[in-house]
Design a protein around this motif. Structure first.
Motif, PDB file in Angstrom:
ATOM      1  N   GLU A 239      30.781  16.752  24.074  1.00 57.01           N
ATOM      2  CA  GLU A 239      32.093  16.144  23.365  1.00 57.01           C
ATOM      3  C   GLU A 239      31.877  14.439  23.927  1.00 57.01           C
ATOM      4  O   GLU A 239      32.357  13.513  23.011  1.00 57.01           O
ATOM      5  CB  GLU A 239      33.201  16.632  23.988  1.00 57.01           C
ATOM      6  CG  GLU A 239      34.417  15.958  23.555  1.00 57.01           C
ATOM      7  CD  GLU A 239      35.908  16.621  24.160  1.00 57.01           C
ATOM      8  OE1 GLU A 239      36.869  16.147  23.859  1.00 57.01           O
ATOM      9  OE2 GLU A 239      35.576  17.640  24.923  1.00 57.01           O
TER      10      GLU A 239
ATOM     11  N   ARG B 271      28.658  12.451  22.072  1.00 56.42           N
ATOM     12  CA  ARG B 271      28.585  12.547  20.603  1.00 56.42           C
ATOM     13  C   ARG B 271      29.591  11.401  20.250  1.00 56.42           C
ATOM     14  O   ARG B 271      29.513  10.708  19.283  1.00 56.42           O
ATOM     15  CB  ARG B 271      29.246  13.925  19.792  1.00 56.42           C
ATOM     16  CG  ARG B 271      30.455  14.208  20.095  1.00 56.42           C
ATOM     17  CD  ARG B 271      30.757  15.548  19.526  1.00 56.42           C
ATOM     18  NE  ARG B 271      32.151  16.113  19.925  1.00 56.42           N
ATOM     19  CZ  ARG B 271      33.177  16.272  19.217  1.00 56.42           C
ATOM     20  NH1 ARG B 271      33.285  15.840  18.192  1.00 56.42           N
ATOM     21  NH2 ARG B 271      34.424  16.543  19.869  1.00 56.42           N
ATOM     22  N   SER B 272      30.829  11.376  20.651  1.00 57.36           N
ATOM     23  CA  SER B 272      31.587  10.082  20.607  1.00 57.36           C
ATOM     24  C   SER B 272      31.085   8.917  21.065  1.00 57.36           C
ATOM     25  O   SER B 272      31.456   7.952  20.314  1.00 57.36           O
ATOM     26  CB  SER B 272      32.953  10.512  21.262  1.00 57.36           C
ATOM     27  OG  SER B 272      33.560  11.764  20.674  1.00 57.36           O
TER      28      SER B 272
ATOM     29  N   ARG C 151      28.204   7.386  18.946  1.00 55.80           N
ATOM     30  CA  ARG C 151      28.336   6.885  17.743  1.00 55.80           C
ATOM     31  C   ARG C 151      29.386   5.432  17.814  1.00 55.80           C
ATOM     32  O   ARG C 151      29.095   4.399  17.062  1.00 55.80           O
ATOM     33  CB  ARG C 151      29.628   7.732  17.067  1.00 55.80           C
ATOM     34  CG  ARG C 151      29.995   7.427  15.704  1.00 55.80           C
ATOM     35  CD  ARG C 151      30.741   8.368  14.727  1.00 55.80           C
ATOM     36  NE  ARG C 151      31.072   7.779  13.636  1.00 55.80           N
ATOM     37  CZ  ARG C 151      31.866   8.312  12.794  1.00 55.80           C
ATOM     38  NH1 ARG C 151      32.525   9.815  12.827  1.00 55.80           N
ATOM     39  NH2 ARG C 151      32.307   8.021  11.592  1.00 55.80           N
ATOM     40  N   GLU C 152      30.115   5.310  18.815  1.00 54.01           N
ATOM     41  CA  GLU C 152      30.766   4.166  19.369  1.00 54.01           C
ATOM     42  C   GLU C 152      29.815   3.109  19.426  1.00 54.01           C
ATOM     43  O   GLU C 152      30.069   1.896  19.179  1.00 54.01           O
ATOM     44  CB  GLU C 152      31.899   4.503  20.202  1.00 54.01           C
ATOM     45  CG  GLU C 152      32.783   2.886  20.361  1.00 54.01           C
ATOM     46  CD  GLU C 152      34.019   3.246  21.489  1.00 54.01           C
ATOM     47  OE1 GLU C 152      34.535   2.472  21.972  1.00 54.01           O
ATOM     48  OE2 GLU C 152      33.904   4.618  21.722  1.00 54.01           O
TER      49      GLU C 152
ATOM     50  N   GLY D 228      27.613   8.441  12.182  1.00 56.66           N
ATOM     51  CA  GLY D 228      27.326   9.916  12.673  1.00 56.66           C
ATOM     52  C   GLY D 228      26.673   9.873  14.072  1.00 56.66           C
ATOM     53  O   GLY D 228      25.674   8.932  14.040  1.00 56.66           O
TER      54      GLY D 228
ATOM     55  N   THR E 150      24.879  13.094  16.821  1.00 55.08           N
ATOM     56  CA  THR E 150      24.542  14.448  17.250  1.00 55.08           C
ATOM     57  C   THR E 150      23.927  14.571  18.657  1.00 55.08           C
ATOM     58  O   THR E 150      23.359  13.649  19.172  1.00 55.08           O
ATOM     59  CB  THR E 150      23.407  15.004  16.152  1.00 55.08           C
ATOM     60  OG1 THR E 150      22.344  14.449  16.484  1.00 55.08           O
ATOM     61  CG2 THR E 150      23.881  15.151  14.640  1.00 55.08           C
TER      62      THR E 150
ATOM     63  N   ASP F  81      26.217  19.788  18.873  1.00 49.73           N
ATOM     64  CA  ASP F  81      27.830  19.377  18.705  1.00 49.73           C
ATOM     65  C   ASP F  81      27.183  17.780  17.802  1.00 49.73           C
ATOM     66  O   ASP F  81      26.128  17.304  17.688  1.00 49.73           O
ATOM     67  CB  ASP F  81      28.315  18.880  20.010  1.00 49.73           C
ATOM     68  CG  ASP F  81      29.561  19.010  19.397  1.00 49.73           C
ATOM     69  OD1 ASP F  81      30.170  18.778  18.538  1.00 49.73           O
ATOM     70  OD2 ASP F  81      30.443  18.720  20.546  1.00 49.73           O
ATOM     71  N   GLU F  82      28.393  17.452  16.844  1.00 53.30           N
ATOM     72  CA  GLU F  82      28.040  16.330  16.272  1.00 53.30           C
ATOM     73  C   GLU F  82      29.396  15.624  15.984  1.00 53.30           C
ATOM     74  O   GLU F  82      30.563  16.133  16.198  1.00 53.30           O
ATOM     75  CB  GLU F  82      27.317  16.457  14.805  1.00 53.30           C
ATOM     76  CG  GLU F  82      28.474  17.647  13.938  1.00 53.30           C
ATOM     77  CD  GLU F  82      27.841  18.060  12.882  1.00 53.30           C
ATOM     78  OE1 GLU F  82      28.478  18.205  11.617  1.00 53.30           O
ATOM     79  OE2 GLU F  82      26.317  18.174  12.854  1.00 53.30           O
ATOM     80  N   ASP F  83      29.396  14.275  15.750  1.00 55.35           N
ATOM     81  CA  ASP F  83      30.768  13.632  15.389  1.00 55.35           C
ATOM     82  C   ASP F  83      30.238  12.634  14.187  1.00 55.35           C
ATOM     83  O   ASP F  83      29.519  11.754  14.327  1.00 55.35           O
ATOM     84  CB  ASP F  83      31.021  12.794  16.506  1.00 55.35           C
ATOM     85  CG  ASP F  83      32.108  11.911  16.217  1.00 55.35           C
ATOM     86  OD1 ASP F  83      32.805  11.746  15.033  1.00 55.35           O
ATOM     87  OD2 ASP F  83      32.883  11.306  17.243  1.00 55.35           O
TER      88      ASP F  83
ATOM     89  N   LYS G 232      25.298  20.784  12.937  1.00 59.11           N
ATOM     90  CA  LYS G 232      25.804  21.415  14.085  1.00 59.11           C
ATOM     91  C   LYS G 232      25.780  22.982  13.909  1.00 59.11           C
ATOM     92  O   LYS G 232      26.131  23.766  13.174  1.00 59.11           O
ATOM     93  CB  LYS G 232      27.325  21.291  14.101  1.00 59.11           C
ATOM     94  CG  LYS G 232      28.069  21.923  15.333  1.00 59.11           C
ATOM     95  CD  LYS G 232      29.478  21.459  15.354  1.00 59.11           C
ATOM     96  CE  LYS G 232      30.210  21.995  16.809  1.00 59.11           C
ATOM     97  NZ  LYS G 232      31.641  21.575  16.921  1.00 59.11           N
TER      98      LYS G 232
ATOM     99  N   THR H  81      21.855   9.051  16.182  1.00 68.31           N
ATOM    100  CA  THR H  81      22.681   8.229  15.625  1.00 68.31           C
ATOM    101  C   THR H  81      22.369   8.111  14.068  1.00 68.31           C
ATOM    102  O   THR H  81      21.152   7.837  14.181  1.00 68.31           O
ATOM    103  CB  THR H  81      23.038   6.951  16.330  1.00 68.31           C
ATOM    104  OG1 THR H  81      21.754   6.207  16.603  1.00 68.31           O
ATOM    105  CG2 THR H  81      23.693   7.338  17.657  1.00 68.31           C
TER     106      THR H  81
END
Length: 341
Positions: free
Chosen positions: A33, A36-37, A40-41, A47, A49, A62-64, A71, A132
């Protein structure tokens, strides 16, 4: 230049925050968690992973992302770009996925992805990768790759910490279980020892044939009965010395057991009953002597009715105080029996 500095400072803050959060993570789900966040940021991606190595496969845990990627899926490690980063232990920068032969194009066609960066989690023997992705074609710069690799390096440490934490928890759990088992064995052993001791004590205190107290058992139970009487405020008790004649012969043992049942039926559980041997019995009870003796004789007459060999009963009695000594009372009761009726 000022905008670059602000952006760089913001990225560093994001990286530091992610590293701090990873240091507190206690399971893999939480790590995924955070990663992934943060990934990306860090690079302003569309996106990200979090990929784990699962033997010879890549597991996209997991992915965002702005739309679904992969995922929960697994792919052969040789057929995906995350696998390439793990096998080669180095980052991958792809500006145009459809012009890079390492990319499985069919897997990417349903997605928004045009460009990507993939970095291994741990340079030496990677355990996963962070990817990313961008919806527009672009080439990630060295600074962005360095940020992602720093995140990946911190992720590998966090994953090792989680593994150590799990091993520690398992050792604590195993140790606790061993202690519980050991305590249970000790408890069972103590219970068995107590059971054996109680059984031995009962044998020491019980007349084998009748099941009543023997002499030792009577003395111990009489002492307890006298203490109870003191607590209740009773001032006097009655000690009976019974001699039953006619118990000898082939059926003598059966008749002794019958007398024991007879006495148990006439006196309560709280009263002391004993067989001293042969046809000699003791009863410590409460009541008026003549009344108790009449009831005993009446009951015996009823039991003798129709018997081929009736029993004869001689009764001696002795009034005793609650402070009397049981051994002395027993001797006096035996003397009283000699003069009994």
């Amino acid at each position: 230049m000022e905008g670059f500095a602000v952006s760089h400072e913001r990225n560093l803050e994001c990286l530091v925050r992610a590293i701090q959060e990873l240091s507190l993570a206690r399971d893999l789900d939480r790590i995924a968690e955070i990663v992934r966040s943060a990934a990306r940021e860090l690079v302003n991606a569309d996106g990200a992973t979090f990929v784990l190595r699962d033997d010879d496969r890549c597991f996209y845990k997991d992915e965002d992302a702005i739309s679904p990627l992969w995922k929960g899926l697994r792919f052969p490690i040789e057929s995906c770009i995350s696998g390439w980063a793990m096998i080669n232990c180095e980052p991958v920068v792809v500006e145009d996925i459809y012009r890079d032969p390492r990319i499985p194009h069919d897997a990417y066609r349903p997605t928004f992805v045009k460009s990507l960066v993939m970095v291994p989690i741990r340079r030496l023997s990677p355990v996963g990768a962070i990817g990313t992705y961008w919806a527009d074609q672009r080439r990630a710069g060295e600074r962005e790759v360095a940020l992602l690799q720093a995140l990946a390096d911190s992720t590998s440490v966090a994953m090792e910490n989680v593994q150590l934490y799990r091993e520690l928890e398992q050792r604590v759990e195993d140790r606790t279980r061993d202690l519980v088992t050991a305590n249970r064995l000790l408890y069972d052993e103590a219970c068995e020892r107590e059971r054996v001791e109680q059984g031995t004590l009962r044998l020491e205190m019980t007349d084998e044939l009748s099941g009543l107290n023997n002499r030792i058992g009577f003395l111990r139970q009489a002492e307890s009965a006298l203490q109870d009487a003191r607590r209740r405020g009773d001032s006097r008790l009655l000690l009976l010395h019974l001699v039953l004649e006619g118990l000898d012969g082939l059926d003598g043992e059966a008749r002794v057991m019958a007398v024991a049942r007879f006495l148990r039926e006439r006196f309560g559980q709280g009263e002391c009953l004993a067989r001293l041997g042969g046809g000699v019995f003791l009863v410590l009870t409460r009541g008026e002597p003549e009344s108790v003796k009449r009831r005993l004789r009446a009951a015996l007459d009823s039991a003798n009715a129709g018997a081929r060999r009736p029993l004869a009963l001689r009764i001696g009695h002795l009034g005793c105080g609650v402070d009397d000594d049981p051994q002395r009372l027993m001797r006096q009761a035996e003397d009283a029996a000699l003069a009994g009726d």
